[in-house]
Design an enzyme around this catalytic site. Structure first.
Site, PDB file in Angstrom:
ATOM      1  CG  HIS A 156      -1.731  -1.244   1.383  1.00 33.38           C
ATOM      2  ND1 HIS A 156      -2.943  -1.483   0.781  1.00 33.38           N
ATOM      3  CD2 HIS A 156      -1.421  -2.368   2.082  1.00 33.38           C
ATOM      4  CE1 HIS A 156      -3.378  -2.696   1.119  1.00 33.38           C
ATOM      5  NE2 HIS A 156      -2.456  -3.263   1.899  1.00 33.38           N
ATOM      6  CB  SER A 277      13.590  21.941 -16.393  1.00 37.38           C
ATOM      7  OG  SER A 277      12.838  23.127 -16.554  1.00 37.38           O
ATOM      8  CE  LYS A 283      12.228  19.077 -11.851  1.00 35.74           C
ATOM      9  NZ  LYS A 283      10.928  19.395 -12.413  1.00 35.74           N
ATOM     10  CD  GLU A 290       8.802  11.800 -15.800  1.00 41.37           C
ATOM     11  OE1 GLU A 290       8.069  12.495 -15.107  1.00 41.37           O
ATOM     12  OE2 GLU A 290       9.724  12.264 -16.484  1.00 41.37           O
TER      13      GLU A 290
END
Ligand code: ARG
Length: 493
Positions: A156, A277, A283, A290
């Site tokens: 969980h 970025s 970043k 992803e």
């Protein structure tokens, strides 16, 4: 215009029909396989007495030259070539005149395309297998370096019980090993050759489907000509395996995304496998992970679109079946991009082991140890669970960790408890105690790692997926007809 079906038509096709109907825009990559199948077919026509030896040799040789020209780009489809078969017949007729037209005897584009796609898919599955093996090896190598490094194991997404980083990494490897099994198993069913089934009923010419099947590296000829030209199970099954791989990659990707977040800080991505970025100079983004997560969407979509296309189709061939190719190609192409990048990302991950180690015992993740300790003393687990839960409640009230409870506090919770329970209240103790096969203790994980490496080696090296001497790049005699296989045509660069 070199259409394969002009005879009974008075005018040419409408432009709009042509634009819709042509598949050359996506089936050209099948050219090397179509050529290999044509060479096999020429030999069968020769043995049937339908070509002279000289005609057969001329055809086979011209096909080899055509294959080389396809590979170099010297021969390419042009407007009016409806599909790969049309374009290649044009090429052959340009070289040989009437003789080029003899090859069409006894076969149809229906059995040709089904054969080409199987050949392509079986070949591409070899590349997929190699890419999966590389990923399993990268996961194994990382696991080997972290056999003793603890992390909070989660259910969980909450701290559950301590595990080792190595164990968690091998959990991902297990899924990919099953995908390798699936590919091997799939190939058995894909290794059936449709050529000889003609349009749908077989042929009145004395062909030899078994010989063609063997020459093209299939295990057997199709047992039913109607099924042979209508069946796309092999394409759907491969799309499923691709979707399953995509889902596995997405779960690995999601974990790497979490682990590399500021909040977790468990891993640092290598610069070569992360992106920046355009506005925020600080970043460092996990784009590979992803995309591993994101591409699962299209991979599942490809499977869905193929199954929906096949649903309810009457036997035998229908033009709907032309829609079989793009989903399969898209799945294979995307995995050919995704797997090497994911492997690189995994191989270059740096684990900041102190972060997961520090959080492994937090969240009272050792509470189960208290219960198990009581069970070993003969307390029923039902009661032991209650006692351990009371210890957690006391700790929460007193802002203590489990191992910080005093003898008096422990004894106060239950007469079965005493200070010696603290021996099991360490992460190291909890891990070392898990010795049963498949569990997270370092010794068990070492055994698992050895197995994973053996399994990966089973699929590595000389792939057993396609025992044919005839790859798409070779004719049956092993002569090179094209340097391009599916992997090079997959924008692999
Ligand atoms: N381009 C077609 C396909 O991909 C080849 C088979 C055409 N057969 C036919 N009967 N028109 O399915």
């Amino acid at each position: 215009m070199a259409a394969l079906w002009g005879g009974r038509f008075s005018g040419g096709p409408a432009e709009a029909l042509q634009a819709l109907n042509d598949s050359i825009g996506f089936d050209w990559r099948l050219a090397p396989y179509d050529i290999a199948a044509s060479q096999a077919h020429a030999r069968v026509l020769r043995r049937a007495g339908l070509l002279t030896e000289e005609e057969c040799d001329t055809l086979v040789e011209a096909l080899a030259v055509l294959g080389a020209e396809v590979a170099s780009g010297d021969f390419a489809p042009r407007p009016g070539d409806e599909d790969v078969h049309t374009a290649l017949e044009r090429g052959l007729v340009e070289k040989l005149g009437d003789l080029g037209g003899k090859l069409r005897a006894g076969r149809s584009r229906n059995d040709q395309i089904a054969t080409d796609l199987r050949l392509y898919a079986r070949d591409a599955a070899k590349g997929l297998t190699a890419d999966l093996v590389a990923l399993v090896e990268a996961l194994s190598a990382q696991a080997e370096g972290h056999l003793y490094d603890p992390a909070p194991g989660m259910t969980h997404l909450q701290h559950a019980q301590p595990i080792t980083i190595g164990h968690q990494l091998l959990a991902h490897a297990q899924g990919f090993l099953r995908d390798l099994d699936r590919l091997r198993d799939w190939d058995k069913r894909a290794a059936v050759c449709p050529l000889g089934s003609g349009a749908l009923s077989g042929s009145s010419l004395p062909l030899d489907p078994a010989a063609v099947a063997a020459e093209l590296g299939f295990d057997s000829p199709a047992p039913n000509s109607v099924d042979a030209v209508a069946d796309r199970d092999f394409a759907a099954e491969l799309a499923f395996i691709g979707a399953q791989i995509g889902v596995h990659l997405s779960r690995l990707g999601e974990e790497v995304i979490l682990w590399s977040s500021q909040e977790f800080g468990w891993v640092t991505l290598d610069d070569a496998f992360s992106t920046g970025s355009s506005i925020m100079p600080q970043k460092k983004n996990p784009d590979v992970a992803e995309l591993a997560r994101g591409k699962a969407g299209r991979l599942v979509g490809n499977l869905t679109s193929l199954l929906v296309t096949l649903k309810g189709l009457p036997f035998a061939y229908n033009k709907d079946l032309q829609e079989d190719k793009e989903p399969v190609f898209d799945t294979l192409d995307n995995l050919a991009l995704l797997l090497p990048a994911t492997t690189g990302m995994v191989a270059t991950l740096r684990f900041n082991t102190e972060r997961p180690a520090a959080s492994a015992p937090t969240g009272f993740s050792l509470a189960t140890e208290i219960a198990d300790w009581l069970v070993r003393k003969g307390v029923p687990f039902r009661d032991a669970h209650e006692v351990a839960g009371s210890c957690v409640a006391l700790c929460e009230k007193e802002s203590l960790d489990l191992h910080e409870l005093s003898d008096e506090q422990l004894e106060g919770v239950s007469g079965h408890l005493d200070g010696s329970v603290r021996e099991v209240l360490t992460v190291e103790g909890a891990l070392a105690g898990r010795t049963t096969p498949g569990s997270t203790g370092p010794e068990a994980v070492k055994a698992q790692l050895a197995q994973v490496k053996d399994r990966a080696a089973e699929f590595g090296g000389k792939s057993d997926l396609h025992r044919a001497p005839t790859g798409p790049g070779e004719d049956a005699a092993g002569r090179r007809i094209s340097p391009t296989g599916p992997r090079t045509s997959q924008k692999r660069s």
